[in-house]
Design a protein around this motif. Structure first.
Motif, PDB file in Angstrom:
ATOM      1  N   THR A  23       0.831  -1.204   0.000  1.00 35.14           N
ATOM      2  CA  THR A  23       0.000   0.000   0.000  1.00 35.14           C
ATOM      3  C   THR A  23       0.867   1.255   0.000  1.00 35.14           C
ATOM      4  O   THR A  23       0.612   2.188  -0.749  1.00 35.14           O
ATOM      5  CB  THR A  23      -0.927   0.009   1.227  1.00 35.14           C
ATOM      6  N   VAL A  24       1.898   1.272   0.834  1.00 33.66           N
ATOM      7  CA  VAL A  24       2.798   2.425   0.880  1.00 33.66           C
ATOM      8  C   VAL A  24       3.517   2.572  -0.458  1.00 33.66           C
ATOM      9  O   VAL A  24       3.658   3.669  -0.986  1.00 33.66           O
ATOM     10  CB  VAL A  24       3.803   2.289   2.040  1.00 33.66           C
ATOM     11  N   SER A  25       3.965   1.462  -1.025  1.00 38.05           N
ATOM     12  CA  SER A  25       4.656   1.513  -2.310  1.00 38.05           C
ATOM     13  C   SER A  25       3.740   2.023  -3.412  1.00 38.05           C
ATOM     14  O   SER A  25       4.147   2.830  -4.248  1.00 38.05           O
ATOM     15  CB  SER A  25       5.188   0.128  -2.667  1.00 38.05           C
ATOM     16  N   ASP A  26       2.493   1.559  -3.427  1.00 41.07           N
ATOM     17  CA  ASP A  26       1.548   2.018  -4.444  1.00 41.07           C
ATOM     18  C   ASP A  26       1.202   3.493  -4.265  1.00 41.07           C
ATOM     19  O   ASP A  26       1.010   4.208  -5.235  1.00 41.07           O
ATOM     20  CB  ASP A  26       0.263   1.188  -4.396  1.00 41.07           C
ATOM     21  N   ALA A  27       1.126   3.942  -3.025  1.00 39.04           N
ATOM     22  CA  ALA A  27       0.750   5.331  -2.758  1.00 39.04           C
ATOM     23  C   ALA A  27       1.876   6.301  -3.100  1.00 39.04           C
ATOM     24  O   ALA A  27       1.625   7.459  -3.393  1.00 39.04           O
ATOM     25  CB  ALA A  27       0.351   5.493  -1.300  1.00 39.04           C
ATOM     26  N   THR A  28       3.129   5.862  -3.037  1.00 35.10           N
ATOM     27  CA  THR A  28       4.246   6.774  -3.274  1.00 35.10           C
ATOM     28  C   THR A  28       4.864   6.627  -4.648  1.00 35.10           C
ATOM     29  O   THR A  28       5.811   7.321  -4.967  1.00 35.10           O
ATOM     30  CB  THR A  28       5.337   6.562  -2.216  1.00 35.10           C
ATOM     31  N   SER A  29       4.383   5.716  -5.442  1.00 35.02           N
ATOM     32  CA  SER A  29       4.973   5.532  -6.765  1.00 35.02           C
ATOM     33  C   SER A  29       4.221   6.394  -7.777  1.00 35.02           C
ATOM     34  O   SER A  29       3.178   6.019  -8.279  1.00 35.02           O
ATOM     35  CB  SER A  29       4.956   4.060  -7.169  1.00 35.02           C
ATOM     36  N   LEU A  30       4.778   7.556  -8.029  1.00 36.77           N
ATOM     37  CA  LEU A  30       4.213   8.473  -9.003  1.00 36.77           C
ATOM     38  C   LEU A  30       5.083   8.463 -10.248  1.00 36.77           C
ATOM     39  O   LEU A  30       6.300   8.296 -10.155  1.00 36.77           O
ATOM     40  CB  LEU A  30       4.166   9.894  -8.433  1.00 36.77           C
ATOM     41  N   GLY A  31       4.465   8.676 -11.381  1.00 40.19           N
ATOM     42  CA  GLY A  31       5.229   8.800 -12.610  1.00 40.19           C
ATOM     43  C   GLY A  31       5.994  10.110 -12.625  1.00 40.19           C
ATOM     44  O   GLY A  31       5.703  11.038 -11.861  1.00 40.19           O
ATOM     45  N   TRP A  32       7.001  10.206 -13.510  1.00 39.55           N
ATOM     46  CA  TRP A  32       7.830  11.405 -13.543  1.00 39.55           C
ATOM     47  C   TRP A  32       7.017  12.642 -13.904  1.00 39.55           C
ATOM     48  O   TRP A  32       7.201  13.710 -13.318  1.00 39.55           O
ATOM     49  CB  TRP A  32       8.990  11.201 -14.516  1.00 39.55           C
ATOM     50  N   ALA A  33       6.090  12.520 -14.856  1.00 42.39           N
ATOM     51  CA  ALA A  33       5.265  13.673 -15.251  1.00 42.39           C
ATOM     52  C   ALA A  33       4.404  14.151 -14.081  1.00 42.39           C
ATOM     53  O   ALA A  33       4.261  15.359 -13.859  1.00 42.39           O
ATOM     54  CB  ALA A  33       4.387  13.307 -16.443  1.00 42.39           C
ATOM     55  N   THR A  34       3.862  13.214 -13.317  1.00 44.53           N
ATOM     56  CA  THR A  34       3.056  13.575 -12.155  1.00 44.53           C
ATOM     57  C   THR A  34       3.914  14.243 -11.091  1.00 44.53           C
ATOM     58  O   THR A  34       3.491  15.205 -10.449  1.00 44.53           O
ATOM     59  CB  THR A  34       2.377  12.325 -11.573  1.00 44.53           C
ATOM     60  N   ARG A  35       5.127  13.745 -10.912  1.00 42.67           N
ATOM     61  CA  ARG A  35       6.039  14.355  -9.938  1.00 42.67           C
ATOM     62  C   ARG A  35       6.372  15.794 -10.319  1.00 42.67           C
ATOM     63  O   ARG A  35       6.393  16.682  -9.473  1.00 42.67           O
ATOM     64  CB  ARG A  35       7.329  13.547  -9.830  1.00 42.67           C
ATOM     65  N   VAL A  36       6.651  16.022 -11.593  1.00 40.33           N
ATOM     66  CA  VAL A  36       6.993  17.373 -12.047  1.00 40.33           C
ATOM     67  C   VAL A  36       5.794  18.304 -11.896  1.00 40.33           C
ATOM     68  O   VAL A  36       5.928  19.447 -11.443  1.00 40.33           O
ATOM     69  CB  VAL A  36       7.517  17.347 -13.502  1.00 40.33           C
ATOM     70  N   LYS A  37       4.609  17.814 -12.229  1.00 44.65           N
ATOM     71  CA  LYS A  37       3.400  18.631 -12.075  1.00 44.65           C
ATOM     72  C   LYS A  37       3.159  18.961 -10.592  1.00 44.65           C
ATOM     73  O   LYS A  37       2.799  20.083 -10.253  1.00 44.65           O
ATOM     74  CB  LYS A  37       2.183  17.911 -12.643  1.00 44.65           C
ATOM     75  N   GLY A  38       3.346  17.985  -9.727  1.00 42.76           N
ATOM     76  CA  GLY A  38       3.188  18.216  -8.299  1.00 42.76           C
ATOM     77  C   GLY A  38       4.209  19.216  -7.778  1.00 42.76           C
ATOM     78  O   GLY A  38       3.882  20.084  -6.968  1.00 42.76           O
TER      79      GLY A  38
END
Length: 162
Positions: A23-38
């Motif tokens: 659950t923690v791994s799924d919640a923190t695994s964002l794609g690079w585009a999502t990370r940059v947008k965030g």
């Protein structure tokens, strides 16, 4: 889907720690585009809060409290924005590295002292002083991520002062 495949193949265990780590791994695994947008969104919110705080400083009654709150929230949001790029755990590890530990400590202390000077001590001068400390500590912390940037700033100041 992977969980279902493991259950159906008999490879799944009923261990709660396994479910928690997934659950923690799924919640923190964002794609690079999502990370940059965030990162961009959080950093923009931080800059807007800081600018709004400076504008609210000139209000006659509660201006200093609003300034301290918005400026501090802006800096927290700006630091939090980098957590999108490198992850929260990695960010925390980097904040306490020997090259950044002093800047981090000064930044955190000045964040707390800014709010104390605005809410409890009601001292405008101290609040502004601690906000200036926040600015320089955040700048020094940020420069630590750019190779040789701190050395360049030091040499620039030494040339200007001599």
């Amino acid at each position: 889907m992977d969980k279902l495949k493991r259950v159906l193949s008999g490879q799944d265990s009923n261990d709660d720690t396994n479910v928690l780590s997934e659950t923690v791994s799924d919640a923190t695994s964002l794609g690079w585009a999502t990370r940059v947008k965030g990162f961009i969104a959080c950093f923009a919110i931080g800059v807007l809060c800081s600018i709004l705080g400076v504008c609210l400083l000139w209000l006659p009654r509660n201006g200093i409290v609003l300034f301290a709150v918005f400026y501090t929230l802006g800096n927290i949001s700006a630091i939090g924005s980098t957590m999108f790029l490198m992850g929260p755990l990695n960010q925390m590890k980097k904040m306490v590295e020997p090259t950044r530990a002093i800047a981090t400590a000064v930044m955190l202390v000045s964040l707390i002292l800014t709010l104390c000077s605005a809410f409890w001590w009601k001292n405008k001068g101290l609040a502004v002083l601690f906000c200036i400390m926040q600015f320089f500590a955040f700048a020094w912390y940020s420069l630590s991520f750019i190779p040789f940037a701190r050395d360049a700033v030091k040499s620039c100041f030494s040339v200007c002062l001599s």
